[in-house]
Design a protein around this motif. Sequence first.
Motif, mmCIF file in Angstrom:
data_model
loop_
_atom_site.group_PDB
_atom_site.id
_atom_site.type_symbol
_atom_site.label_atom_id
_atom_site.label_comp_id
_atom_site.label_asym_id
_atom_site.label_seq_id
_atom_site.Cartn_x
_atom_site.Cartn_y
_atom_site.Cartn_z
ATOM 1 N N LEU A 190 -0.022 -8.138 -1.218
ATOM 2 C CA LEU A 190 -0.591 -7.790 -2.567
ATOM 3 C C LEU A 190 -1.903 -6.764 -2.374
ATOM 4 N N GLU A 191 -2.738 -7.021 -1.821
ATOM 5 C CA GLU A 191 -3.988 -6.110 -1.344
ATOM 6 C C GLU A 191 -3.388 -4.718 -0.906
ATOM 7 N N ALA A 192 -2.574 -4.901 -0.241
ATOM 8 C CA ALA A 192 -1.903 -3.525 0.430
ATOM 9 C C ALA A 192 -1.198 -2.791 -0.948
ATOM 10 N N LYS A 193 -0.530 -3.490 -1.815
ATOM 11 C CA LYS A 193 0.042 -2.998 -2.947
ATOM 12 C C LYS A 193 -1.107 -2.329 -4.229
ATOM 13 N N GLY A 194 -2.082 -3.195 -4.031
ATOM 14 C CA GLY A 194 -3.394 -3.006 -4.895
ATOM 15 C C GLY A 194 -3.838 -1.673 -4.385
ATOM 16 N N SER A 195 -4.034 -1.341 -2.934
ATOM 17 C CA SER A 195 -4.553 -0.358 -2.192
ATOM 18 C C SER A 195 -3.789 0.905 -2.562
ATOM 19 N N GLU A 196 -2.344 0.718 -2.516
ATOM 20 C CA GLU A 196 -1.326 1.892 -2.692
ATOM 21 C C GLU A 196 -1.532 2.285 -4.162
ATOM 22 N N LEU A 197 -1.637 1.599 -4.955
ATOM 23 C CA LEU A 197 -1.897 1.870 -6.319
ATOM 24 C C LEU A 197 -3.286 2.477 -6.668
ATOM 25 N N PHE A 198 -4.242 1.869 -6.078
ATOM 26 C CA PHE A 198 -5.676 2.531 -6.057
ATOM 27 C C PHE A 198 -5.692 4.101 -5.867
ATOM 28 N N LYS A 199 -4.976 4.284 -4.493
ATOM 29 C CA LYS A 199 -4.841 5.506 -3.882
ATOM 30 C C LYS A 199 -4.108 6.492 -4.755
ATOM 31 N N ALA A 200 -3.231 6.132 -5.450
ATOM 32 C CA ALA A 200 -2.392 7.040 -6.339
ATOM 33 C C ALA A 200 -3.138 7.580 -7.681
ATOM 34 N N ILE A 201 -4.140 6.761 -7.989
ATOM 35 C CA ILE A 201 -4.968 7.313 -9.134
ATOM 36 C C ILE A 201 -5.841 8.331 -8.878
ATOM 37 N N LEU B 72 2.751 4.530 -11.874
ATOM 38 C CA LEU B 72 2.512 5.048 -10.426
ATOM 39 C C LEU B 72 3.375 4.134 -9.361
ATOM 40 N N LEU B 73 4.074 2.970 -9.776
ATOM 41 C CA LEU B 73 4.477 2.368 -8.689
ATOM 42 C C LEU B 73 6.018 2.524 -8.977
ATOM 43 N N ASP B 74 6.972 2.242 -7.758
ATOM 44 C CA ASP B 74 8.332 2.393 -7.720
ATOM 45 C C ASP B 74 8.818 1.632 -8.850
ATOM 46 N N SER B 75 9.682 1.799 -9.719
ATOM 47 C CA SER B 75 10.146 1.146 -10.784
ATOM 48 C C SER B 75 10.870 -0.313 -10.341
ATOM 49 N N LYS B 76 11.698 -0.073 -9.123
ATOM 50 C CA LYS B 76 12.417 -1.293 -8.737
ATOM 51 C C LYS B 76 11.370 -2.344 -8.194
ATOM 52 N N ASP B 77 10.185 -1.903 -7.426
ATOM 53 C CA ASP B 77 9.150 -2.816 -7.006
ATOM 54 C C ASP B 77 8.418 -3.319 -8.167
ATOM 55 N N PHE B 78 8.309 -2.628 -9.135
ATOM 56 C CA PHE B 78 7.429 -3.048 -10.179
ATOM 57 C C PHE B 78 8.203 -3.981 -11.097
ATOM 58 N N ASN B 79 9.535 -3.893 -11.324
ATOM 59 C CA ASN B 79 10.149 -4.844 -12.211
ATOM 60 C C ASN B 79 10.445 -6.029 -11.341
#
Length: 351
Positions: free
Chosen positions: A131-142, A249-256
């Motif tokens: 989850l931290e990796a996913k949060g970091s991915e989201l943070f970098k995309a902003i 910002l996140l992949d729709s499949k992953d987000f859902n």
Amino acid sequence: MRRDFCDGIGIARILNATLVLPKFEVAAYWNESSGFADVFDVDYFIQQTQGFVEVVKELPEEITSREPFRVDCSKRKGQFDYVEGVLPALLEHRYISLTPAMSQRRDRYPVYAKAALCQGCYNALRLNKALEAKGSELFKAIPKPFLTLHLRFEPDMVAYSKCDYPGLSSTSLAAIEAARGDRKSWTGDAARSWRNRGKCPLTPKETAFILQSLKIPTNTTIYLAAGDGLLEMEGFTSVYTNVYTKSSLLDSKDFNLMHGNTKAALDYYVSINSNAYIATYFGNMDKMVSAMRAANVHYRTLALSRRAFANLTALGLEGVELANALWKSHREDFVMGRGTALPDCFCESTL
């Protein structure tokens, strides 16, 4: 839930009790099933609380085969004391489930319990690696720099507030009515008094007006930390057009596939690390974010004043006059932008 975990660690220290890894009760928030390990790093949590409280992942079967004795402290009044009020039940039943008392009870914690609470809040509760990796991915995309806005105007939130918003669209009013259940909105003098006490959530349009009053440029990059189903968003996005969300910002499949807990955890991760943070309601998440930003020396944290907006508009102020008055009412907090630690909390951090 994070707040209750913090309190639970402090209470376990007061009682000299072993803390069983907490379980989520998500039914009240999201219709799903997720556990502590789905959000937090379990081994790190246990390691970081060593010396403060003993934490175990599970109890022996002969204990867990029966239901714990439930102790609800949430509505205790007066000079409530955990040693006097809870310890006898723990000694008798050995295995109890505890609903913590309200957060201000921390002011009566002994110093060693406050230290345990703060260790849990600020150091031990970190997201699991995935989850931290996913949060970091989201943070970098902003795009940087950016402001995180925690905007609360979901149908259930408005329904729970019992506030009346006659100027909303018919679609929004229908959604609120469907979520209202047996909660009737205030009317007449009671409604005006309730609003003037700052009890009514700011609409997206009102939020945009206050941000403009604070001279926040309309081209500011804004990350919207919010749940699904926000109402009247065109009132905000028509003014502030550079708005990003998790779903965009996140992949729709992953987000859902994500639970509500994990989505909220991503918002929390972005919020504590963003260049600035603004809350429209200052609820539980806002208090935790503000505390963590203060501990991490991340300034530029602000809670918008619903009371100031209600009182000023009740006086008939509008346009430039209202904007100037809102600036004056927010000026000190806006300039300082410090955030606040959890009240009466003993920590090594210099806040």
